[in-house]
Design a protein around this motif. Structure first.
Motif, short mmCIF file in Angstrom:
data_model
loop_
_atom_site.label_atom_id
_atom_site.label_comp_id
_atom_site.label_asym_id
_atom_site.label_seq_id
_atom_site.Cartn_x
_atom_site.Cartn_y
_atom_site.Cartn_z
N SER A 21 0.83 -1.19 0.00
CA SER A 21 0.00 0.00 0.00
C SER A 21 0.88 1.25 0.00
O SER A 21 1.98 1.23 0.55
CB SER A 21 -0.92 0.02 1.21
OG SER A 21 -1.84 1.09 1.15
N CYS A 22 0.38 2.30 -0.61
CA CYS A 22 1.10 3.56 -0.66
C CYS A 22 0.12 4.68 -0.38
O CYS A 22 -0.94 4.75 -1.01
CB CYS A 22 1.74 3.75 -2.03
SG CYS A 22 2.46 5.38 -2.32
N VAL A 23 0.49 5.55 0.55
CA VAL A 23 -0.31 6.73 0.85
C VAL A 23 0.41 7.95 0.29
O VAL A 23 1.60 8.15 0.54
CB VAL A 23 -0.52 6.91 2.36
CG1 VAL A 23 -1.34 8.16 2.63
CG2 VAL A 23 -1.19 5.69 2.95
N SER A 33 -2.11 9.90 -12.60
CA SER A 33 -1.77 8.48 -12.74
C SER A 33 -0.74 8.11 -11.67
O SER A 33 0.12 8.91 -11.33
CB SER A 33 -1.19 8.21 -14.12
OG SER A 33 -2.16 8.37 -15.13
N MET A 34 -0.87 6.90 -11.16
CA MET A 34 0.04 6.41 -10.12
C MET A 34 0.68 5.11 -10.60
O MET A 34 0.10 4.37 -11.41
CB MET A 34 -0.71 6.16 -8.83
CG MET A 34 -1.37 7.39 -8.23
SD MET A 34 -0.18 8.64 -7.67
CE MET A 34 0.65 7.76 -6.34
N GLY A 35 1.86 4.84 -10.08
CA GLY A 35 2.53 3.63 -10.52
C GLY A 35 3.30 2.96 -9.40
O GLY A 35 3.52 3.55 -8.34
N TRP A 36 3.68 1.73 -9.65
CA TRP A 36 4.59 0.98 -8.78
C TRP A 36 5.83 0.62 -9.58
O TRP A 36 5.73 0.24 -10.76
CB TRP A 36 3.92 -0.29 -8.25
CG TRP A 36 2.98 -0.06 -7.12
CD1 TRP A 36 1.63 0.12 -7.19
CD2 TRP A 36 3.32 0.05 -5.73
NE1 TRP A 36 1.10 0.32 -5.94
CE2 TRP A 36 2.13 0.28 -5.02
CE3 TRP A 36 4.52 -0.04 -5.00
CZ2 TRP A 36 2.09 0.43 -3.63
CZ3 TRP A 36 4.48 0.11 -3.64
CH2 TRP A 36 3.28 0.34 -2.96
N TYR A 37 6.96 0.74 -8.92
CA TYR A 37 8.24 0.39 -9.51
C TYR A 37 8.97 -0.52 -8.51
O TYR A 37 8.58 -0.60 -7.34
CB TYR A 37 9.09 1.63 -9.78
CG TYR A 37 8.56 2.50 -10.88
CD1 TYR A 37 7.44 3.30 -10.69
CD2 TYR A 37 9.17 2.54 -12.13
CE1 TYR A 37 6.94 4.11 -11.71
CE2 TYR A 37 8.69 3.34 -13.16
CZ TYR A 37 7.58 4.11 -12.94
OH TYR A 37 7.09 4.90 -13.95
N THR A 50 0.95 0.57 -13.65
CA THR A 50 0.43 1.93 -13.64
C THR A 50 -1.08 1.89 -13.61
O THR A 50 -1.70 0.99 -14.21
CB THR A 50 0.89 2.69 -14.90
OG1 THR A 50 2.31 2.66 -14.98
CG2 THR A 50 0.43 4.15 -14.85
N ILE A 51 -1.67 2.85 -12.92
CA ILE A 51 -3.12 3.02 -12.95
C ILE A 51 -3.42 4.49 -13.21
O ILE A 51 -2.88 5.38 -12.54
CB ILE A 51 -3.78 2.51 -11.65
CG1 ILE A 51 -5.30 2.58 -11.76
CG2 ILE A 51 -3.26 3.25 -10.42
CD1 ILE A 51 -6.02 1.79 -10.66
N SER A 52 -4.28 4.74 -14.19
CA SER A 52 -4.62 6.12 -14.52
C SER A 52 -5.65 6.67 -13.54
O SER A 52 -6.19 5.95 -12.70
CB SER A 52 -5.18 6.18 -15.94
OG SER A 52 -6.49 5.63 -15.99
N TYR A 94 8.53 0.63 -4.84
CA TYR A 94 8.27 2.06 -4.66
C TYR A 94 7.00 2.44 -5.42
O TYR A 94 6.77 1.95 -6.53
CB TYR A 94 9.40 2.90 -5.23
CG TYR A 94 10.77 2.61 -4.67
CD1 TYR A 94 11.57 1.60 -5.20
CD2 TYR A 94 11.28 3.36 -3.61
CE1 TYR A 94 12.83 1.35 -4.70
CE2 TYR A 94 12.54 3.12 -3.11
CZ TYR A 94 13.31 2.11 -3.66
OH TYR A 94 14.56 1.86 -3.15
N CYS A 95 6.22 3.34 -4.84
CA CYS A 95 5.13 3.90 -5.62
C CYS A 95 5.56 5.25 -6.17
O CYS A 95 6.51 5.85 -5.69
CB CYS A 95 3.84 4.00 -4.82
SG CYS A 95 3.82 5.28 -3.56
N SER A 96 4.85 5.68 -7.17
CA SER A 96 5.20 6.92 -7.85
C SER A 96 3.96 7.67 -8.28
O SER A 96 2.99 7.06 -8.74
CB SER A 96 6.07 6.62 -9.08
OG SER A 96 6.33 7.79 -9.82
#
Length: 114
Positions: A21-23, A33-37, A50-52, A94-96
């Motif tokens: 989870s990322c806050v 848009s958010m992403g995970w790396y 990625t999720i828009s 990491y989230c972005s």
């Protein structure tokens, strides 16, 4: 200033599952848009998913069908459900916020044992 805090990592056996989870704060989360790396030991950071803002998702071919990215705009969170984990998924995740690509959190470590 965008702040990202990841959690949910840990040690799991191959075939197991984890939910990351990322806050996010300091950003207009619902419009971005958010992403995970992830960065595996000795390797460069690589894109995972990625999720828009409208919920459209895309996945790295290596995780497609096993990982699911989702978001809750009311809570400013983006999650990554990881199933059927493999040792090669071992990495710091990491989230972005794609509107602020130079902002990174501390990451959360995932270790998958064989």
């Amino acid at each position: 200033q965008v702040q990202l805090v990841e959690s949910g990592g840990g040690l799991v056996q191959a075939g197991g599952s984890l939910r990351l989870s990322c806050v996010a704060s300091g950003t207009t989360f619902s419009t971005n848009s958010m992403g995970w790396y992830r960065r595996a030991p000795g390797k460069q950071r690589e894109w995972v998913a990625t999720i828009s803002s409208s919920g459209i998702t895309n996945y790295n071919y290596s995780v497609k069908g096993r990982f699911t990215i989702s978001r809750d705009n009311g809570k400013n969170t983006v999650d990554l459900q990881m199933n059927s984990l493999r040792p090669e998924d071992t990495a710091v995740y990491y989230c972005s916020d794609l509107s602020s690509p130079t902002s990174w959190g501390q990451g959360t470590r995932v270790t998958v044992s064989s």
